[in-house]
Design an enzyme around this catalytic site. Structure first.
Site, PDB file in Angstrom:
ATOM      1  N   GLU A 160       0.795  -1.235   0.000  1.00  0.00           N
ATOM      2  CA  GLU A 160       0.000   0.000   0.000  1.00  0.00           C
ATOM      3  C   GLU A 160       0.830   1.290   0.000  1.00  0.00           C
ATOM      4  O   GLU A 160       0.582   2.204   0.779  1.00  0.00           O
ATOM      5  CB  GLU A 160      -0.957  -0.001   1.206  1.00  0.00           C
ATOM      6  N   ASN A 202       1.994  -5.125  -3.203  1.00  0.00           N
ATOM      7  CA  ASN A 202       0.589  -5.420  -2.906  1.00  0.00           C
ATOM      8  C   ASN A 202      -0.173  -4.126  -2.625  1.00  0.00           C
ATOM      9  O   ASN A 202       0.321  -3.259  -1.889  1.00  0.00           O
ATOM     10  CB  ASN A 202       0.568  -6.314  -1.649  1.00  0.00           C
ATOM     11  N   HIS A 238     -10.574  -5.799  -2.165  1.00  0.00           N
ATOM     12  CA  HIS A 238     -11.640  -5.583  -1.172  1.00  0.00           C
ATOM     13  C   HIS A 238     -12.760  -4.876  -1.938  1.00  0.00           C
ATOM     14  O   HIS A 238     -12.668  -3.687  -2.229  1.00  0.00           O
ATOM     15  CB  HIS A 238     -11.136  -4.704  -0.023  1.00  0.00           C
ATOM     16  N   GLU A 265      -6.414 -10.436  -1.166  1.00  0.00           N
ATOM     17  CA  GLU A 265      -7.200 -10.190   0.059  1.00  0.00           C
ATOM     18  C   GLU A 265      -8.686 -10.135  -0.273  1.00  0.00           C
ATOM     19  O   GLU A 265      -9.433  -9.318   0.276  1.00  0.00           O
ATOM     20  CB  GLU A 265      -6.744  -8.875   0.724  1.00  0.00           C
ATOM     21  N   ASP A 267     -12.433 -10.003  -0.606  1.00  0.00           N
ATOM     22  CA  ASP A 267     -13.707 -10.050   0.116  1.00  0.00           C
ATOM     23  C   ASP A 267     -14.650  -9.097  -0.602  1.00  0.00           C
ATOM     24  O   ASP A 267     -14.215  -8.171  -1.285  1.00  0.00           O
ATOM     25  CB  ASP A 267     -13.577  -9.761   1.625  1.00  0.00           C
TER      26      ASP A 267
HETATM   27  O1  G2I Z   1      -7.678  -3.480   6.381  1.00  0.00           O
HETATM   28  C1  G2I Z   1      -7.803  -4.682   5.699  1.00  0.00           C
HETATM   29  C2  G2I Z   1      -6.492  -5.118   5.115  1.00  0.00           C
HETATM   30  C3  G2I Z   1      -6.035  -4.146   4.046  1.00  0.00           C
HETATM   31  N1  G2I Z   1      -4.789  -4.588   3.414  1.00  0.00           N
HETATM   32  C4  G2I Z   1      -3.706  -4.908   4.318  1.00  0.00           C
HETATM   33  C5  G2I Z   1      -4.147  -5.847   5.426  1.00  0.00           C
HETATM   34  O2  G2I Z   1      -3.095  -6.081   6.323  1.00  0.00           O
HETATM   35  C6  G2I Z   1      -5.365  -5.313   6.147  1.00  0.00           C
HETATM   36  O3  G2I Z   1      -5.693  -6.249   7.181  1.00  0.00           O
HETATM   37  C7  G2I Z   1      -6.246  -5.701   8.347  1.00  0.00           C
HETATM   38  C8  G2I Z   1      -6.602  -6.825   9.293  1.00  0.00           C
HETATM   39  O4  G2I Z   1      -7.589  -7.624   8.702  1.00  0.00           O
HETATM   40  C9  G2I Z   1      -7.160  -6.244  10.598  1.00  0.00           C
HETATM   41  O5  G2I Z   1      -7.315  -7.310  11.562  1.00  0.00           O
HETATM   42  O6  G2I Z   1      -5.325  -4.825   8.930  1.00  0.00           O
HETATM   43  C10 G2I Z   1      -5.884  -4.175  10.064  1.00  0.00           C
HETATM   44  C11 G2I Z   1      -4.915  -3.120  10.578  1.00  0.00           C
HETATM   45  O7  G2I Z   1      -4.767  -2.104   9.676  1.00  0.00           O
HETATM   46  C12 G2I Z   1      -6.201  -5.208  11.140  1.00  0.00           C
HETATM   47  O8  G2I Z   1      -6.824  -4.578  12.236  1.00  0.00           O
HETATM   48  C13 G2I Z   1      -6.150  -4.638  13.440  1.00  0.00           C
HETATM   49  C14 G2I Z   1      -6.775  -3.649  14.384  1.00  0.00           C
HETATM   50  O9  G2I Z   1      -6.661  -2.345  13.820  1.00  0.00           O
HETATM   51  C15 G2I Z   1      -6.088  -3.681  15.698  1.00  0.00           C
HETATM   52  O10 G2I Z   1      -6.749  -2.818  16.593  1.00  0.00           O
HETATM   53  C16 G2I Z   1      -6.044  -5.105  16.227  1.00  0.00           C
HETATM   54  O11 G2I Z   1      -5.280  -5.160  17.392  1.00  0.00           O
HETATM   55  O12 G2I Z   1      -6.226  -5.931  13.995  1.00  0.00           O
HETATM   56  C17 G2I Z   1      -5.456  -6.028  15.174  1.00  0.00           C
HETATM   57  C18 G2I Z   1      -5.425  -7.488  15.613  1.00  0.00           C
HETATM   58  O13 G2I Z   1      -6.708  -7.984  15.772  1.00  0.00           O
END
Ligand code: G2I
Length: 456
Positions: A160, A202, A238, A265, A267
């Site tokens: 990103e 990515n 997404h 990714e 969805d």
């Molecule tokens: O935002 C969706 C995805 C976009 N592309 C890059 C990916 O790495 C990203 O994944 C998401 C995860 O699915 C989330 O699970 O990235 C987020 C962070 O930017 C993740 O969220 C984080 C929360 O912000 C935190 O508060 C939490 O501690 O997940 C963490 C673990 O559950």
């Protein structure tokens, strides 16, 4: 790996039969159809993966679906910088290692996500800038990619880094402010640390031909022309309630640059179109011979970061949704990866070397520099003379105060003053006029370095 099984004989018979009888071809049924996402993708030479929250591996309802349906995994959060280098120089790979073990025990490949990203950085890195941050970032890439060497199918080296909107340019971030070449420095460090992994860029909002995807396309084309090691581009996908009509054409234009593409990714917003969009994305991937795999960002709707969007292929009880059936049917109907390379547009060839080859024996070397305040990356081209080489050495005298911190595609002796770089196994033997490239990163100023080359 089980990805490459192609049921060509069965498909040929089905096609011949359909043509002979004038019937519509239906390749979705029959004994050869895969009955799970992973098996169906493998029959077409692809993988089908899911993002995994590692702490859910102990939930059997979750792991049952994961192990039955998917043959690739990626850590949803556990291999990100904040997770695995919580303090500078202190690495914690326990969650990532747990996922890799699970994958190995179940015959799944592993995607690495992600070495560098502007988000989910540890606090100590968020507060850094300039050469201190650049050096910390490259060290992170080197350490993490080395830890997982030989275990990762594809790495999201950089995630990103491009801006949304119409600029087609880079996103502002602390990493970007270390100099525009931070992405190529990361790819070079990743290649040096794990030469067997495919190295990907990515991003999201790249689901058609638009300003952002074109900015990335131009970067990939530039990397390929200059020999920066990039192998693949990930399209996060997404998605909302419609799919860009040029989704497939966009994948294809990247593939035509000579890189693999992957849906990384996936969805999709719930609603009437969800199942159709999942099917269309799958068909688009299979129609592009260099589209080597699809990953959904989670397993069940309730595992998804998108919450009430119910954006995945399994509902919260683990039942297969209509979208699942569309994906499975599209996988079973789609073409496999041709065993002979397609004869369509050849990838662009690299421009001729800037250093004219010497007409006598020996070798010559030229250096190009990407500098920032307090550091630099040097890219060195070695050109073999008329006798070719069995090995080569390049000596460079660094300006005082400068030192080498990282080298790729060569072995360095010394780190300051006069540093000698020796060829490595795969680039020692050059034929007359052939060019090898290596590079090094340094602190201080690299201005005015003049390399000298000797051949053996
Ligand atoms: O935002 C969706 C995805 C976009 N592309 C890059 C990916 O790495 C990203 O994944 C998401 C995860 O699915 C989330 O699970 O990235 C987020 C962070 O930017 C993740 O969220 C984080 C929360 O912000 C935190 O508060 C939490 O501690 O997940 C963490 C673990 O559950």
């Amino acid at each position: 790996m089980k990805h490459r099984r192609v049921l060509r004989a069965a498909v040929t018979i089905a096609v011949t039969g359909a043509l002979a009888t004038g019937m519509t071809m239906v390749l979705t049924t029959g004994a050869s159809a895969g009955t799970t996402l992973g098996a169906a993708a493998a029959e077409k030479g692809r993988y089908f993966g899911a993002a995994v929250a590692v702490n859910k591996l102990s939930t059997s309802a979750y792991t049952t679906i994961l192990n039955r349906e998917f043959n690739s995994v990626v850590a949803e959060n556990e291999m990100k910088w904040a997770s695995n280098e919580p303090q500078q120089g202190v690495f914690n790979h326990s969650s990532g290692d747990r996922l890799v073990s699970h994958a190995q025990a179940n015959g799944m490949s592993v995607r690495g996500h992600t070495l560098l990203w502007h988000a989910q950085q540890p606090g100590w890195a968020q507060g850094m800038s300039g050469s201190a941050l650049r050096n910390a970032a490259i060290n992170h890439v080197t350490q993490v990619a080395s830890h997982y060497r030989g275990k990762i199918h594809s790495w999201d080296v950089v995630n990103e880094a491009f801006a949304d909107g119409g600029s087609g340019g880079r996103r502002d971030s602390n990493l970007q402010r270390t100099g525009n070449d931070w992405i190529e420095a990361a790819f070079r460090a990743a290649r040096a640390a794990d030469p067997g992994a495919k190295l990907c860029y990515n991003d999201y909002n790249t689901d058609g031909i638009n300003a952002k995807s074109t900015g990335i396309y131009n970067m990939v084309r530039d990397f390929k022309s200059r020999g920066v090691p990039i192998d693949c581009v990930g399209f996060q996908s997404h998605l909302g309630t419609s799919l860009a009509s040029d989704y497939q054409a966009n994948l294809q234009r990247f593939a035509d640059l000579g890189v693999d593409v992957q849906i990384t990714e996936l969805d999709v917003m719930t609603g009437g179109n969800q199942a159709n969009i999942f099917g269309a994305v799958t068909r688009a991937c299979l129609a592009v011979s260099r589209c080597t795999g699809i990953t959904t960002w989670g397993v069940r709707d309730c595992d998804s970061w998108r919450g009430s969007d119910n954006a995945l292929l399994f509902d919260c009880n683990g039942n297969k949704k209509a979208a699942y059936t569309n994906v499975l049917n599209a996988l079973n109907a789609g073409p496999g990866i041709p065993t002979t390379p397609p004869t369509t547009t050849p990838p662009p060839t690299d421009p001729p070397p800037t250093t004219p080859p010497p007409t006598t024996g020996g070798c010559s070397a030229s250096v190009s520099l990407n500098s920032w305040n307090g550091g630099f990356v040097a890219s060195v081209k070695v050109t073999a003379g008329s006798a070719g080489t069995n090995g080569w050495n390049v000596s460079v005298t660094l300006p005082s105060g400068a030192s080498v911190t990282n080298t790729w595609s060569a072995t360095a002796s010394g780190s300051s003053g006069t540093v000698r770089f020796a060829s490595v196994d795969y680039n020692s033997r050059l034929t007359a006029g052939q060019v090898a490239e290596f590079g090094f990163q340094g602190t201080g100023s690299g201005a005015g370095m003049t390399p000298t080359c000797t051949a053996s």
